[in-house]
Design a protein around this motif. Structure first.
Motif, PDB file in Angstrom:
ATOM      1  N   VAL A 306       0.818  -1.070  -0.064  1.00 39.40           N
ATOM      2  CA  VAL A 306       0.098   0.294   0.009  1.00 39.40           C
ATOM      3  C   VAL A 306       1.020   1.200  -0.020  1.00 39.40           C
ATOM      4  N   PRO A 307       0.407   2.317  -0.558  1.00 35.71           N
ATOM      5  CA  PRO A 307       0.926   3.567  -0.224  1.00 35.71           C
ATOM      6  C   PRO A 307       1.511   3.893   1.069  1.00 35.71           C
ATOM      7  N   LEU A 333       8.037   9.065  -8.256  1.00 40.39           N
ATOM      8  CA  LEU A 333       7.793   9.800  -7.038  1.00 40.39           C
ATOM      9  C   LEU A 333       6.989   9.187  -5.961  1.00 40.39           C
ATOM     10  N   LEU A 334       6.469   7.792  -6.206  1.00 40.08           N
ATOM     11  CA  LEU A 334       5.641   7.018  -5.309  1.00 40.08           C
ATOM     12  C   LEU A 334       6.274   5.880  -4.430  1.00 40.08           C
ATOM     13  N   ARG A 335       5.969   5.611  -3.236  1.00 43.45           N
ATOM     14  CA  ARG A 335       6.423   4.614  -2.312  1.00 43.45           C
ATOM     15  C   ARG A 335       5.281   3.676  -1.715  1.00 43.45           C
ATOM     16  N   TYR A 336       5.744   2.498  -1.993  1.00 41.79           N
ATOM     17  CA  TYR A 336       4.889   1.385  -1.406  1.00 41.79           C
ATOM     18  C   TYR A 336       5.557   0.763  -0.528  1.00 41.79           C
ATOM     19  N   GLU A 337       4.749  -0.003   0.680  1.00 42.76           N
ATOM     20  CA  GLU A 337       5.433  -0.804   1.527  1.00 42.76           C
ATOM     21  C   GLU A 337       4.341  -1.691   1.910  1.00 42.76           C
ATOM     22  N   GLN A 369      -5.991   5.527   8.755  1.00 39.66           N
ATOM     23  CA  GLN A 369      -5.987   6.021   7.507  1.00 39.66           C
ATOM     24  C   GLN A 369      -6.561   4.943   6.600  1.00 39.66           C
ATOM     25  N   VAL A 370      -7.591   5.345   5.603  1.00 40.39           N
ATOM     26  CA  VAL A 370      -7.755   4.424   4.402  1.00 40.39           C
ATOM     27  C   VAL A 370      -6.479   4.805   3.620  1.00 40.39           C
ATOM     28  N   LEU A 371      -5.862   3.533   2.902  1.00 44.78           N
ATOM     29  CA  LEU A 371      -4.759   3.719   2.154  1.00 44.78           C
ATOM     30  C   LEU A 371      -5.236   3.215   0.638  1.00 44.78           C
ATOM     31  N   GLU A 387      -6.561   5.875  -4.091  1.00 41.12           N
ATOM     32  CA  GLU A 387      -5.183   5.796  -3.240  1.00 41.12           C
ATOM     33  C   GLU A 387      -5.319   7.146  -2.319  1.00 41.12           C
ATOM     34  N   SER A 388      -4.606   6.976  -1.098  1.00 40.11           N
ATOM     35  CA  SER A 388      -4.214   8.021  -0.518  1.00 40.11           C
ATOM     36  C   SER A 388      -2.700   7.527  -0.007  1.00 40.11           C
TER      37      SER A 388
END
Length: 447
Positions: A306-307, A333-337, A369-371, A387-388
Protein backbone atom coordinates in the motif's frame (compact mmCIF):
# COMPACT_ATOMS: atom_id res chain seq x y z
CA UNK A 1 -44.39 -16.19 29.33
CA UNK A 2 -43.78 -15.92 25.58
CA UNK A 3 -44.02 -12.13 25.80
CA UNK A 4 -41.49 -12.04 28.67
CA UNK A 5 -39.12 -14.31 26.73
CA UNK A 6 -39.40 -12.07 23.66
CA UNK A 7 -38.63 -8.95 25.70
CA UNK A 8 -35.61 -10.64 27.27
CA UNK A 9 -34.39 -11.81 23.86
CA UNK A 10 -34.69 -8.33 22.37
CA UNK A 11 -32.89 -6.83 25.34
CA UNK A 12 -30.06 -9.35 24.96
CA UNK A 13 -29.73 -8.55 21.24
CA UNK A 14 -29.63 -4.84 22.02
CA UNK A 15 -26.85 -5.37 24.54
CA UNK A 16 -24.89 -7.41 22.02
CA UNK A 17 -25.32 -4.72 19.37
CA UNK A 18 -23.90 -2.08 21.70
CA UNK A 19 -21.42 -4.24 23.63
CA UNK A 20 -18.21 -2.49 24.66
CA UNK A 21 -14.75 -4.02 25.00
CA UNK A 22 -14.08 -5.31 28.52
CA UNK A 23 -11.26 -3.98 30.72
CA UNK A 24 -8.95 -6.92 29.94
CA UNK A 25 -9.16 -6.20 26.21
CA UNK A 26 -8.77 -2.45 26.73
CA UNK A 27 -5.64 -3.11 28.82
CA UNK A 28 -3.95 -4.56 25.73
CA UNK A 29 -3.73 -1.07 24.22
CA UNK A 30 -0.18 0.12 24.70
CA UNK A 31 0.92 -3.44 25.56
CA UNK A 32 0.75 -6.16 22.87
CA UNK A 33 -1.34 -3.71 20.83
CA UNK A 34 -0.32 -0.21 19.83
CA UNK A 35 -2.17 2.64 21.59
CA UNK A 36 -4.55 2.86 18.61
CA UNK A 37 -5.19 -0.89 18.35
CA UNK A 38 -2.65 -2.19 15.83
CA UNK A 39 -0.50 -5.26 16.48
CA UNK A 40 2.67 -4.00 18.12
CA UNK A 41 4.78 -6.97 17.03
CA UNK A 42 6.12 -7.45 13.53
CA UNK A 43 5.13 -10.35 11.32
CA UNK A 44 6.64 -13.84 11.40
CA UNK A 45 8.54 -13.32 8.14
CA UNK A 46 10.28 -10.23 9.47
CA UNK A 47 9.05 -8.14 6.53
CA UNK A 48 6.90 -5.99 8.82
CA UNK A 49 8.80 -4.68 11.87
CA UNK A 50 7.42 -3.99 15.33
CA UNK A 51 5.84 -0.60 16.02
CA UNK A 52 8.14 1.38 18.31
CA UNK A 53 6.30 4.67 18.70
CA UNK A 54 6.35 5.89 15.10
CA UNK A 55 7.74 9.28 14.09
CA UNK A 56 6.66 11.41 17.02
CA UNK A 57 9.54 13.92 16.76
CA UNK A 58 10.90 15.84 13.74
CA UNK A 59 14.32 14.84 12.37
CA UNK A 60 17.29 17.10 13.05
CA UNK A 61 17.17 18.74 9.60
CA UNK A 62 13.54 19.86 9.94
CA UNK A 63 12.64 23.52 10.40
CA UNK A 64 9.07 24.74 11.02
CA UNK A 65 7.37 25.66 7.76
CA UNK A 66 9.40 23.25 5.65
CA UNK A 67 7.98 20.63 3.32
CA UNK A 68 8.80 17.69 5.54
CA UNK A 69 12.24 16.22 4.78
CA UNK A 70 12.15 12.51 4.03
CA UNK A 71 13.56 10.65 7.06
CA UNK A 72 13.80 7.49 4.94
CA UNK A 73 15.46 8.95 1.85
CA UNK A 74 18.36 6.49 2.08
CA UNK A 75 16.11 3.42 2.02
CA UNK A 76 16.78 1.18 -1.00
CA UNK A 77 14.10 0.00 -3.40
CA UNK A 78 13.57 -3.67 -2.52
CA UNK A 79 11.83 -4.53 -5.77
CA UNK A 80 9.37 -3.21 -8.35
CA UNK A 81 5.99 -4.62 -9.27
CA UNK A 82 4.76 -4.18 -12.84
CA UNK A 83 2.54 -5.89 -15.39
CA UNK A 84 5.31 -8.38 -16.22
CA UNK A 85 5.81 -9.80 -12.70
CA UNK A 86 2.31 -9.07 -11.38
CA UNK A 87 1.46 -12.73 -10.85
CA UNK A 88 4.31 -13.05 -8.35
CA UNK A 89 2.87 -10.34 -6.08
CA UNK A 90 -0.84 -10.59 -6.89
CA UNK A 91 -1.84 -11.85 -3.45
CA UNK A 92 -0.27 -8.76 -1.84
CA UNK A 93 -2.06 -6.18 -3.99
CA UNK A 94 -5.52 -4.62 -3.71
CA UNK A 95 -7.59 -5.58 -6.76
CA UNK A 96 -7.66 -1.99 -7.97
CA UNK A 97 -3.87 -1.74 -8.01
CA UNK A 98 -3.64 -4.99 -9.94
CA UNK A 99 -5.98 -3.57 -12.56
CA UNK A 100 -4.06 -0.30 -12.69
CA UNK A 101 -0.85 -2.20 -13.48
CA UNK A 102 -2.55 -4.39 -16.07
CA UNK A 103 -4.06 -1.40 -17.88
CA UNK A 104 -0.81 0.60 -17.83
CA UNK A 105 2.19 -1.57 -18.79
CA UNK A 106 4.55 1.38 -18.28
CA UNK A 107 3.41 1.83 -14.67
CA UNK A 108 5.15 0.22 -11.70
CA UNK A 109 5.20 0.18 -7.90
CA UNK A 110 8.45 0.86 -6.10
CA UNK A 111 8.45 -1.23 -2.91
CA UNK A 112 10.60 -0.07 0.02
CA UNK A 113 11.33 -1.41 3.51
CA UNK A 114 8.34 -1.12 5.83
CA UNK A 115 8.53 1.83 8.21
CA UNK A 116 5.77 2.03 10.80
CA UNK A 117 5.92 5.80 11.17
CA UNK A 118 2.34 6.55 12.28
CA UNK A 119 2.15 8.50 15.55
CA UNK A 120 -0.30 10.71 17.45
CA UNK A 121 -0.21 12.83 20.64
CA UNK A 122 -0.30 11.01 23.97
CA UNK A 123 -3.70 12.49 24.83
CA UNK A 124 -5.13 10.76 21.75
CA UNK A 125 -3.69 7.47 22.98
CA UNK A 126 -5.20 8.05 26.43
CA UNK A 127 -8.59 8.93 24.95
CA UNK A 128 -8.52 5.83 22.73
CA UNK A 129 -8.02 3.56 25.72
CA UNK A 130 -10.99 5.21 27.42
CA UNK A 131 -13.09 4.89 24.25
CA UNK A 132 -12.53 1.14 24.09
CA UNK A 133 -14.88 0.77 27.05
CA UNK A 134 -17.11 3.80 26.42
CA UNK A 135 -17.82 4.24 22.70
CA UNK A 136 -20.98 2.85 21.19
CA UNK A 137 -22.73 3.04 17.86
CA UNK A 138 -26.10 4.78 17.88
CA UNK A 139 -28.82 5.53 15.32
CA UNK A 140 -28.37 2.16 13.65
CA UNK A 141 -24.63 2.70 13.33
CA UNK A 142 -24.93 6.18 11.83
CA UNK A 143 -23.49 7.93 14.86
CA UNK A 144 -21.08 7.37 17.75
CA UNK A 145 -21.75 8.24 21.37
CA UNK A 146 -19.65 8.53 24.51
CA UNK A 147 -16.44 9.91 22.94
CA UNK A 148 -14.87 13.29 22.17
CA UNK A 149 -11.32 12.39 21.05
CA UNK A 150 -9.28 9.40 20.02
CA UNK A 151 -10.14 6.33 17.96
CA UNK A 152 -13.65 5.25 19.02
CA UNK A 153 -13.28 1.50 18.38
CA UNK A 154 -9.59 0.47 18.60
CA UNK A 155 -10.64 -3.20 18.70
CA UNK A 156 -13.34 -3.17 16.02
CA UNK A 157 -15.91 -5.91 15.83
CA UNK A 158 -17.86 -4.67 12.79
CA UNK A 159 -17.22 -2.93 9.51
CA UNK A 160 -19.13 0.12 10.69
CA UNK A 161 -16.84 0.47 13.70
CA UNK A 162 -13.75 0.26 11.48
CA UNK A 163 -14.93 2.96 9.04
CA UNK A 164 -15.86 5.22 11.95
CA UNK A 165 -12.28 4.84 13.17
CA UNK A 166 -11.14 6.32 9.85
CA UNK A 167 -13.71 9.11 9.91
CA UNK A 168 -12.87 10.11 13.50
CA UNK A 169 -9.08 9.64 13.50
CA UNK A 170 -6.85 12.48 14.69
CA UNK A 171 -5.82 14.98 11.98
CA UNK A 172 -4.63 17.90 14.08
CA UNK A 173 -6.59 20.65 15.80
CA UNK A 174 -6.76 23.16 12.97
CA UNK A 175 -5.05 23.55 9.57
CA UNK A 176 -4.66 26.27 6.96
CA UNK A 177 -3.17 25.11 3.68
CA UNK A 178 -3.05 25.65 -0.09
CA UNK A 179 -3.30 22.72 -2.51
CA UNK A 180 -3.91 22.05 -6.18
CA UNK A 181 -6.15 19.48 -7.82
CA UNK A 182 -6.42 18.26 -11.39
CA UNK A 183 -8.74 16.07 -13.46
CA UNK A 184 -6.43 14.43 -16.01
CA UNK A 185 -8.31 13.39 -19.15
CA UNK A 186 -7.56 10.39 -21.36
CA UNK A 187 -5.43 12.53 -23.68
CA UNK A 188 -3.35 13.79 -20.75
CA UNK A 189 -4.89 17.27 -20.73
CA UNK A 190 -5.75 18.92 -17.43
CA UNK A 191 -6.28 22.26 -15.70
CA UNK A 192 -5.02 23.00 -12.22
CA UNK A 193 -7.45 24.28 -9.62
CA UNK A 194 -5.76 25.99 -6.67
CA UNK A 195 -7.63 26.13 -3.36
CA UNK A 196 -7.00 27.90 -0.06
CA UNK A 197 -8.38 25.62 2.65
CA UNK A 198 -9.08 25.87 6.38
CA UNK A 199 -10.21 23.11 8.75
CA UNK A 200 -11.13 23.50 12.41
CA UNK A 201 -11.51 20.11 14.11
CA UNK A 202 -13.84 20.05 17.09
CA UNK A 203 -13.61 16.31 17.72
CA UNK A 204 -10.15 15.59 19.10
CA UNK A 205 -9.42 18.99 20.60
CA UNK A 206 -7.88 18.96 24.05
CA UNK A 207 -10.49 19.34 26.77
CA UNK A 208 -13.54 18.86 24.51
CA UNK A 209 -16.30 16.69 25.99
CA UNK A 210 -19.02 14.74 24.17
CA UNK A 211 -21.48 17.43 25.21
CA UNK A 212 -19.30 20.14 23.65
CA UNK A 213 -19.44 18.45 20.24
CA UNK A 214 -23.15 19.16 19.74
CA UNK A 215 -23.15 16.62 16.89
CA UNK A 216 -20.22 18.37 15.13
CA UNK A 217 -16.96 16.79 13.93
CA UNK A 218 -15.27 19.73 12.21
CA UNK A 219 -15.67 22.89 10.14
CA UNK A 220 -14.24 23.20 6.63
CA UNK A 221 -13.81 26.08 4.18
CA UNK A 222 -12.16 26.58 0.84
CA UNK A 223 -11.68 29.48 -1.57
CA UNK A 224 -10.68 29.11 -5.22
CA UNK A 225 -7.48 31.05 -5.95
CA UNK A 226 -6.84 30.01 -9.55
CA UNK A 227 -7.63 29.90 -12.43
CA UNK A 228 -8.74 33.51 -12.67
CA UNK A 229 -12.14 32.69 -14.18
CA UNK A 230 -13.10 30.74 -11.04
CA UNK A 231 -11.18 32.79 -8.48
CA UNK A 232 -13.28 33.99 -5.57
CA UNK A 233 -15.77 31.14 -5.46
CA UNK A 234 -15.87 29.60 -2.00
CA UNK A 235 -17.51 26.91 0.12
CA UNK A 236 -18.03 26.38 3.82
CA UNK A 237 -19.12 23.12 5.50
CA UNK A 238 -20.21 22.34 9.02
CA UNK A 239 -19.64 18.57 9.32
CA UNK A 240 -22.08 16.77 11.59
CA UNK A 241 -21.27 13.56 13.42
CA UNK A 242 -24.61 11.80 12.94
CA UNK A 243 -25.58 12.92 9.43
CA UNK A 244 -28.84 11.00 9.46
CA UNK A 245 -29.95 12.97 12.50
CA UNK A 246 -28.77 16.25 10.92
CA UNK A 247 -27.20 16.45 7.46
CA UNK A 248 -24.02 18.43 7.00
CA UNK A 249 -24.63 22.11 6.43
CA UNK A 250 -22.96 23.62 3.38
CA UNK A 251 -23.02 27.04 1.76
CA UNK A 252 -21.41 28.13 -1.50
CA UNK A 253 -20.43 31.60 -2.67
CA UNK A 254 -20.64 31.94 -6.44
CA UNK A 255 -18.47 34.75 -7.73
CA UNK A 256 -20.73 35.36 -10.73
CA UNK A 257 -23.87 35.72 -8.61
CA UNK A 258 -22.09 37.55 -5.75
CA UNK A 259 -24.27 35.77 -3.23
CA UNK A 260 -24.17 32.90 -0.74
CA UNK A 261 -26.51 29.96 -1.29
CA UNK A 262 -27.31 27.09 1.08
CA UNK A 263 -26.66 23.80 -0.71
CA UNK A 264 -29.57 21.36 -0.26
CA UNK A 265 -27.23 18.36 -0.37
CA UNK A 266 -23.46 17.88 -0.41
CA UNK A 267 -23.11 14.23 0.49
CA UNK A 268 -23.15 10.66 -0.79
CA UNK A 269 -23.10 10.60 -4.62
CA UNK A 270 -23.38 14.36 -5.18
CA UNK A 271 -20.66 15.22 -7.68
CA UNK A 272 -17.95 17.61 -6.56
CA UNK A 273 -17.55 20.66 -8.79
CA UNK A 274 -14.48 20.92 -11.04
CA UNK A 275 -13.63 17.20 -10.91
CA UNK A 276 -14.92 16.30 -14.39
CA UNK A 277 -17.47 14.00 -12.81
CA UNK A 278 -14.83 11.75 -11.24
CA UNK A 279 -15.28 12.60 -7.56
CA UNK A 280 -18.46 12.21 -5.53
CA UNK A 281 -18.83 14.05 -2.24
CA UNK A 282 -18.14 10.94 -0.15
CA UNK A 283 -14.75 10.08 -1.71
CA UNK A 284 -13.02 13.08 -0.12
CA UNK A 285 -10.50 11.72 2.41
CA UNK A 286 -11.17 8.25 0.91
CA UNK A 287 -14.57 8.13 2.68
CA UNK A 288 -16.57 10.66 4.65
CA UNK A 289 -20.11 11.21 5.84
CA UNK A 290 -22.93 8.94 6.92
CA UNK A 291 -22.50 5.18 6.42
CA UNK A 292 -26.23 4.50 6.19
CA UNK A 293 -26.43 3.72 2.45
CA UNK A 294 -24.08 0.74 2.68
CA UNK A 295 -23.96 -2.59 4.44
CA UNK A 296 -20.53 -2.85 6.08
CA UNK A 297 -18.57 -6.07 6.55
CA UNK A 298 -15.32 -6.45 8.49
CA UNK A 299 -13.44 -8.97 6.34
CA UNK A 300 -10.37 -9.11 8.58
CA UNK A 301 -6.73 -8.11 8.55
CA UNK A 302 -4.24 -8.93 5.79
CA UNK A 303 -0.75 -7.96 4.63
CA UNK A 304 -0.84 -5.75 1.53
CA UNK A 305 1.42 -3.50 -0.53
CA UNK A 306 0.00 0.00 0.00
CA UNK A 307 1.09 3.64 -0.33
CA UNK A 308 3.10 4.69 2.71
CA UNK A 309 5.69 7.32 3.76
CA UNK A 310 5.12 9.22 0.52
CA UNK A 311 7.66 11.95 1.24
CA UNK A 312 9.15 11.93 -2.28
CA UNK A 313 5.97 13.25 -3.90
CA UNK A 314 5.58 15.75 -1.04
CA UNK A 315 8.89 17.57 -1.51
CA UNK A 316 9.11 21.30 -2.20
CA UNK A 317 9.58 22.59 -5.72
CA UNK A 318 8.48 19.60 -7.80
CA UNK A 319 6.71 20.94 -10.92
CA UNK A 320 3.16 19.67 -11.08
CA UNK A 321 3.83 18.56 -14.67
CA UNK A 322 6.36 16.11 -13.22
CA UNK A 323 3.71 14.60 -10.94
CA UNK A 324 0.90 14.30 -13.47
CA UNK A 325 1.62 11.76 -16.19
CA UNK A 326 -0.69 11.07 -19.10
CA UNK A 327 -2.34 7.98 -17.60
CA UNK A 328 -1.05 7.87 -14.02
CA UNK A 329 0.81 9.81 -11.38
CA UNK A 330 4.59 9.61 -11.91
CA UNK A 331 5.55 6.24 -10.32
CA UNK A 332 9.12 7.45 -9.66
CA UNK A 333 7.69 9.74 -6.97
CA UNK A 334 5.60 7.14 -5.14
CA UNK A 335 6.50 4.70 -2.37
CA UNK A 336 4.80 1.42 -1.44
CA UNK A 337 5.39 -0.73 1.62
CA UNK A 338 4.07 -3.97 3.08
CA UNK A 339 1.66 -3.25 5.94
CA UNK A 340 -1.13 -4.99 7.82
CA UNK A 341 -4.45 -3.46 6.87
CA UNK A 342 -8.03 -3.96 7.96
CA UNK A 343 -10.21 -4.87 4.98
CA UNK A 344 -13.76 -3.54 5.08
CA UNK A 345 -16.34 -4.11 2.36
CA UNK A 346 -19.26 -1.77 1.76
CA UNK A 347 -22.22 -3.04 -0.30
CA UNK A 348 -24.83 -0.54 -1.46
CA UNK A 349 -28.16 -1.19 0.23
CA UNK A 350 -31.31 -1.81 -1.76
CA UNK A 351 -33.26 1.31 -2.58
CA UNK A 352 -30.19 3.56 -2.84
CA UNK A 353 -28.24 4.73 -5.88
CA UNK A 354 -24.51 5.39 -6.16
CA UNK A 355 -21.88 4.99 -8.92
CA UNK A 356 -20.07 2.64 -6.55
CA UNK A 357 -22.29 -0.30 -5.70
CA UNK A 358 -19.46 -1.91 -3.78
CA UNK A 359 -16.23 -0.66 -2.23
CA UNK A 360 -13.40 -2.51 -0.55
CA UNK A 361 -11.37 -0.39 1.88
CA UNK A 362 -7.80 -1.10 2.99
CA UNK A 363 -7.29 0.66 6.33
CA UNK A 364 -3.90 1.07 8.02
CA UNK A 365 -3.78 -0.76 11.37
CA UNK A 366 -1.45 1.87 12.87
CA UNK A 367 -3.36 5.05 12.02
CA UNK A 368 -6.82 4.06 10.70
CA UNK A 369 -6.06 6.02 7.53
CA UNK A 370 -7.69 4.46 4.46
CA UNK A 371 -4.81 3.72 2.08
CA UNK A 372 -6.63 2.22 -0.93
CA UNK A 373 -10.18 1.55 -2.10
CA UNK A 374 -11.37 -0.85 -4.80
CA UNK A 375 -14.37 0.67 -6.59
CA UNK A 376 -17.06 -1.49 -8.23
CA UNK A 377 -19.89 -0.23 -10.46
CA UNK A 378 -23.55 -1.25 -10.54
CA UNK A 379 -22.81 -4.30 -12.70
CA UNK A 380 -20.24 -5.56 -10.20
CA UNK A 381 -17.28 -4.69 -12.43
CA UNK A 382 -14.11 -3.20 -10.97
CA UNK A 383 -14.36 0.35 -12.31
CA UNK A 384 -11.61 2.22 -10.46
CA UNK A 385 -9.28 2.56 -7.52
CA UNK A 386 -8.61 5.26 -4.94
CA UNK A 387 -5.29 5.79 -3.19
CA UNK A 388 -4.19 7.93 -0.26
CA UNK A 389 -0.44 8.60 -0.22
CA UNK A 390 0.37 9.41 3.42
CA UNK A 391 3.24 10.76 5.47
CA UNK A 392 3.83 11.27 9.16
CA UNK A 393 3.51 14.99 9.83
CA UNK A 394 5.97 14.49 12.64
CA UNK A 395 5.82 18.11 13.80
CA UNK A 396 2.23 17.60 15.07
CA UNK A 397 2.49 14.49 15.26
CA UNK A 398 -0.20 13.25 12.88
CA UNK A 399 -0.36 10.67 10.10
CA UNK A 400 -2.36 11.56 6.98
CA UNK A 401 -2.43 11.74 3.20
CA UNK A 402 -0.37 14.25 1.27
CA UNK A 403 -1.82 13.21 -2.10
CA UNK A 404 -5.08 11.50 -3.06
CA UNK A 405 -5.91 9.89 -6.39
CA UNK A 406 -8.93 8.34 -8.09
CA UNK A 407 -8.46 6.29 -11.27
CA UNK A 408 -11.46 5.82 -13.58
CA UNK A 409 -10.71 2.69 -15.61
CA UNK A 410 -13.58 3.00 -18.08
CA UNK A 411 -12.90 6.66 -18.82
CA UNK A 412 -9.12 6.11 -18.88
CA UNK A 413 -8.65 9.21 -16.75
CA UNK A 414 -7.79 10.12 -13.19
CA UNK A 415 -8.21 12.80 -10.54
CA UNK A 416 -5.53 14.08 -8.15
CA UNK A 417 -5.92 16.29 -5.08
CA UNK A 418 -3.43 17.60 -2.53
CA UNK A 419 -0.50 18.86 -4.64
CA UNK A 420 1.23 21.45 -2.47
CA UNK A 421 4.83 21.29 -3.67
CA UNK A 422 4.96 24.94 -4.75
CA UNK A 423 2.77 26.35 -1.99
CA UNK A 424 3.40 27.25 1.66
CA UNK A 425 3.43 24.20 3.91
CA UNK A 426 0.42 23.33 6.08
CA UNK A 427 -0.02 25.59 9.10
CA UNK A 428 -1.19 23.39 11.97
CA UNK A 429 -1.24 26.40 14.32
CA UNK A 430 -3.56 28.59 12.28
CA UNK A 431 -5.67 31.00 14.30
CA UNK A 432 -9.16 29.75 13.50
CA UNK A 433 -12.46 29.63 15.38
CA UNK A 434 -15.92 28.26 14.51
CA UNK A 435 -16.95 31.84 13.65
CA UNK A 436 -14.71 31.60 10.59
CA UNK A 437 -17.02 28.93 9.14
CA UNK A 438 -20.36 30.68 8.85
CA UNK A 439 -22.29 31.98 5.81
CA UNK A 440 -21.29 35.49 6.86
CA UNK A 441 -17.61 34.52 6.88
CA UNK A 442 -18.07 32.92 3.47
CA UNK A 443 -19.46 36.14 2.09
CA UNK A 444 -16.41 37.99 3.37
CA UNK A 445 -14.14 35.35 1.78
CA UNK A 446 -15.75 35.86 -1.61
CA UNK A 447 -15.39 39.63 -1.63
Amino acid sequence: MLRVFTILLLATCALQAHAKVDSAQAARLGQDLTPLGGERAGNAAGTIPAWNGGLAQPPANYQPGMHHPDPFSSDPVLYQVNSQNLAQYQALLPAGLQALLEKNPEYFLRVFPTRRSAAAPQRIYDATRFNAQAAELISGGNGVDGVAAGIPFPLPQTGQEAIWNHIMRYRGDQISFVTNQAAVLSNGAYNLLKLERDIYFLYGREGVTPQDLDNTLFYYKYKVVAPAKLSGSALVVQETLDQVLAIRKAWRFNRGERRVRRLPMLAYDTLQPDTNGMATADVVDAYNGAPDRYEWTLVGKQEKLVPYNSYAVHQKGIPYDNILGRNTVNPDLLRYELHRVWIVEAQLRKGFSHPYAKRRFYIDEDSWQVLAVDLYDKSGELSGVQESHPISYYDVPMFGSTLETIYDFKGERYFVDGMDNNEPMYNFNAKLTPRDFTPQALRREGN
